[in-house]
Design a protein around this motif. Sequence first.
Motif, PDB file in Angstrom:
ATOM      1  N   ASP A 199     -21.120  -6.287 -24.279  1.00 38.85           N
ATOM      2  CA  ASP A 199     -20.089  -5.326 -23.866  1.00 38.85           C
ATOM      3  C   ASP A 199     -20.139  -5.085 -22.364  1.00 38.85           C
ATOM      4  OD1 ASP A 199     -19.290  -5.080 -26.475  1.00 38.85           O
ATOM      5  OD2 ASP A 199     -20.186  -3.103 -26.797  1.00 38.85           O
ATOM      6  N   VAL A 200     -21.345  -4.862 -21.844  1.00 38.31           N
ATOM      7  CA  VAL A 200     -21.467  -4.600 -20.405  1.00 38.31           C
ATOM      8  C   VAL A 200     -21.052  -5.833 -19.606  1.00 38.31           C
ATOM      9  CG1 VAL A 200     -22.997  -3.810 -18.576  1.00 38.31           C
ATOM     10  CG2 VAL A 200     -23.394  -3.055 -20.917  1.00 38.31           C
ATOM     11  N   PHE A 201     -21.412  -6.996 -20.097  1.00 41.08           N
ATOM     12  CA  PHE A 201     -21.076  -8.241 -19.408  1.00 41.08           C
ATOM     13  C   PHE A 201     -19.563  -8.427 -19.339  1.00 41.08           C
ATOM     14  CE2 PHE A 201     -20.712 -12.959 -19.274  1.00 41.08           C
ATOM     15  CZ  PHE A 201     -21.468 -13.199 -18.144  1.00 41.08           C
ATOM     16  N   LEU A 244     -12.314  -2.025 -21.094  1.00 38.29           N
ATOM     17  CA  LEU A 244     -11.771  -1.600 -19.806  1.00 38.29           C
ATOM     18  C   LEU A 244     -11.479  -0.104 -19.784  1.00 38.29           C
ATOM     19  CD1 LEU A 244      -9.387  -4.584 -18.972  1.00 38.29           C
ATOM     20  CD2 LEU A 244     -11.521  -3.974 -17.813  1.00 38.29           C
ATOM     21  N   ALA A 245     -11.169   0.462 -20.937  1.00 38.62           N
ATOM     22  CA  ALA A 245     -10.913   1.903 -21.002  1.00 38.62           C
ATOM     23  C   ALA A 245     -12.163   2.712 -20.693  1.00 38.62           C
ATOM     24  CB  ALA A 245     -10.374   2.271 -22.381  1.00 38.62           C
ATOM     25  N   LEU A 246     -13.344   2.100 -20.842  1.00 39.39           N
ATOM     26  CA  LEU A 246     -14.593   2.816 -20.602  1.00 39.39           C
ATOM     27  C   LEU A 246     -14.836   3.096 -19.121  1.00 39.39           C
ATOM     28  CD1 LEU A 246     -17.016   0.932 -23.030  1.00 39.39           C
ATOM     29  CD2 LEU A 246     -15.710   3.021 -23.449  1.00 39.39           C
ATOM     30  N   ARG A 247     -14.051   2.450 -18.234  1.00 40.75           N
ATOM     31  CA  ARG A 247     -14.256   2.652 -16.803  1.00 40.75           C
ATOM     32  C   ARG A 247     -14.019   4.085 -16.366  1.00 40.75           C
ATOM     33  NH1 ARG A 247     -10.232  -1.750 -14.390  1.00 40.75           N
ATOM     34  NH2 ARG A 247      -9.003  -0.871 -16.095  1.00 40.75           N
ATOM     35  N   GLU A 248     -13.285   4.843 -17.169  1.00 44.24           N
ATOM     36  CA  GLU A 248     -12.871   6.178 -16.751  1.00 44.24           C
ATOM     37  C   GLU A 248     -13.926   7.248 -17.002  1.00 44.24           C
ATOM     38  OE1 GLU A 248     -10.130   6.248 -15.025  1.00 44.24           O
ATOM     39  OE2 GLU A 248      -9.999   4.098 -15.483  1.00 44.24           O
ATOM     40  N   GLY A 249     -15.066   6.903 -17.583  1.00 45.48           N
ATOM     41  CA  GLY A 249     -16.088   7.912 -17.848  1.00 45.48           C
ATOM     42  C   GLY A 249     -17.454   7.282 -17.998  1.00 45.48           C
ATOM     43  N   ALA A 251     -22.310   1.522 -22.732  1.00 41.31           N
ATOM     44  CA  ALA A 251     -21.814   0.406 -21.927  1.00 41.31           C
ATOM     45  C   ALA A 251     -21.205   0.889 -20.623  1.00 41.31           C
ATOM     46  CB  ALA A 251     -20.786  -0.407 -22.719  1.00 41.31           C
ATOM     47  N   ALA A 252     -20.538   2.037 -20.661  1.00 35.60           N
ATOM     48  CA  ALA A 252     -19.941   2.596 -19.437  1.00 35.60           C
ATOM     49  C   ALA A 252     -21.021   2.981 -18.442  1.00 35.60           C
ATOM     50  CB  ALA A 252     -19.072   3.805 -19.776  1.00 35.60           C
ATOM     51  N   ARG A 253     -22.111   3.580 -18.917  1.00 38.91           N
ATOM     52  CA  ARG A 253     -23.168   3.984 -18.003  1.00 38.91           C
ATOM     53  C   ARG A 253     -23.839   2.769 -17.366  1.00 38.91           C
ATOM     54  NH1 ARG A 253     -23.745   7.912 -22.082  1.00 38.91           N
ATOM     55  NH2 ARG A 253     -25.452   6.847 -23.157  1.00 38.91           N
ATOM     56  N   ALA A 254     -24.121   1.755 -18.190  1.00 40.21           N
ATOM     57  CA  ALA A 254     -24.737   0.538 -17.640  1.00 40.21           C
ATOM     58  C   ALA A 254     -23.801  -0.129 -16.640  1.00 40.21           C
ATOM     59  CB  ALA A 254     -25.091  -0.429 -18.766  1.00 40.21           C
ATOM     60  N   PHE A 255     -22.499  -0.169 -16.960  1.00 43.17           N
ATOM     61  CA  PHE A 255     -21.527  -0.780 -16.062  1.00 43.17           C
ATOM     62  C   PHE A 255     -21.435  -0.027 -14.743  1.00 43.17           C
ATOM     63  CE2 PHE A 255     -17.198   0.004 -14.478  1.00 43.17           C
ATOM     64  CZ  PHE A 255     -16.965  -1.218 -13.851  1.00 43.17           C
ATOM     65  N   HIS A 256     -21.292   1.290 -14.789  1.00 40.43           N
ATOM     66  CA  HIS A 256     -21.136   2.054 -13.557  1.00 40.43           C
ATOM     67  C   HIS A 256     -22.398   2.000 -12.705  1.00 40.43           C
ATOM     68  CE1 HIS A 256     -17.128   3.665 -13.883  1.00 40.43           C
ATOM     69  NE2 HIS A 256     -17.336   4.029 -15.141  1.00 40.43           N
ATOM     70  N   ALA A 257     -23.558   1.978 -13.356  1.00 46.24           N
ATOM     71  CA  ALA A 257     -24.797   1.823 -12.595  1.00 46.24           C
ATOM     72  C   ALA A 257     -24.811   0.481 -11.880  1.00 46.24           C
ATOM     73  CB  ALA A 257     -26.002   1.941 -13.533  1.00 46.24           C
ATOM     74  N   ALA A 258     -24.425  -0.582 -12.588  1.00 49.00           N
ATOM     75  CA  ALA A 258     -24.402  -1.919 -11.994  1.00 49.00           C
ATOM     76  C   ALA A 258     -23.385  -1.999 -10.861  1.00 49.00           C
ATOM     77  CB  ALA A 258     -24.086  -2.958 -13.070  1.00 49.00           C
ATOM     78  N   ASP A 259     -22.235  -1.388 -11.056  1.00 50.14           N
ATOM     79  CA  ASP A 259     -21.154  -1.463 -10.074  1.00 50.14           C
ATOM     80  C   ASP A 259     -21.544  -0.772  -8.771  1.00 50.14           C
ATOM     81  OD1 ASP A 259     -18.453  -2.010  -9.175  1.00 50.14           O
ATOM     82  OD2 ASP A 259     -17.991   0.092  -9.533  1.00 50.14           O
TER      83      ASP A 259
END
Length: 316
Positions: free
Chosen positions: A193-195, A250-255, A260-268
């Motif tokens: 999911d994060v990938f 992609l909807a997870l980007r907003e929070g 998966a959103a937390r891992a993504f935002h940390a990576a970003d």
Amino acid sequence: MTQAAARPAGRDGEVPGGPLRAAVPLLREIGDLKRVRTAGSGGVSMAERAFCRSWAELVRGGAPDRIAVRACAAAVAGARLAGIDGPVLRRCGLAADEAVAVLERSVAQHADRVGPVTAGLLRGALPDLVEDPDEGPVPGFAAVLCAQPRAGATCPGRPRLMVEPPESHGDHCWAVAVYGVLLAETFDAAPGDVFLLGLSHHLHNAVLPDAGFAGEELLGGHLSAVRARLTRQALADLPAALTACVEPLLALREGVDAPAARAFHAADVLDRVLQVRHHARAAAFTAEQALEELDLVHPCAVSGFHRAVLDAAETG
């Protein structure tokens, strides 16, 4: 991994500092694959090649979790081996098990940078990395994102900070995807999911050139609709089953409620800051760092002669 690292980050914004601090040196080295190029690659970076390869595998129907772990294993091995990947080792005459052993030695140098579950997944993926991949067709947006430069640091009302050479969106999206997989265990997220979220979070920039935060502020109320419209256009290039996986992510980007959103935002955010720090370090680089810290004139059979030549030539 410590007890703190084993707990996912809380919904209240708490983040596990220990595992993040441990991962940063590895993330920094992986990020340098944005700047590594090899002969025959058409001038694209190792990161861009991996970005396109991942999309090709996804389009062919590959399982996101498996693709994510394989791409991450290749990135961790490449942190020290750079362009010497599994297929190169095979073309150099190494047997498959010998090539895997080389990759294992490289990955082992970062064993203390990732959690135990992630480390095991990376080691298990290495045998899949020693043969030339079946590249296959790449979605049109992937190639465009590799040609689309990132804006870098911009701020509303201020001139842009220009750094050369700029990274591409392919570079950035690949780095965020790989960093996200490495951080997935920390945030209790599914690697696939994060990938997928990392790979796809800038689909709109295949059409929309990047003007950074300053440009987004000037677009104002148009930004959300433009981003959604262009993202839909890009997703139309994908098989329906893959689109069905990507859209809800992609909807997870907003929070930051979902793991998966937390891992993504940390990576970003880590990739954005580490990219700027790369340019700052490059601008401040001195010859003494190469000679003294990186051992440019490294020990070898003729290193004494090398040093005598430099002393005699007074290169400083």
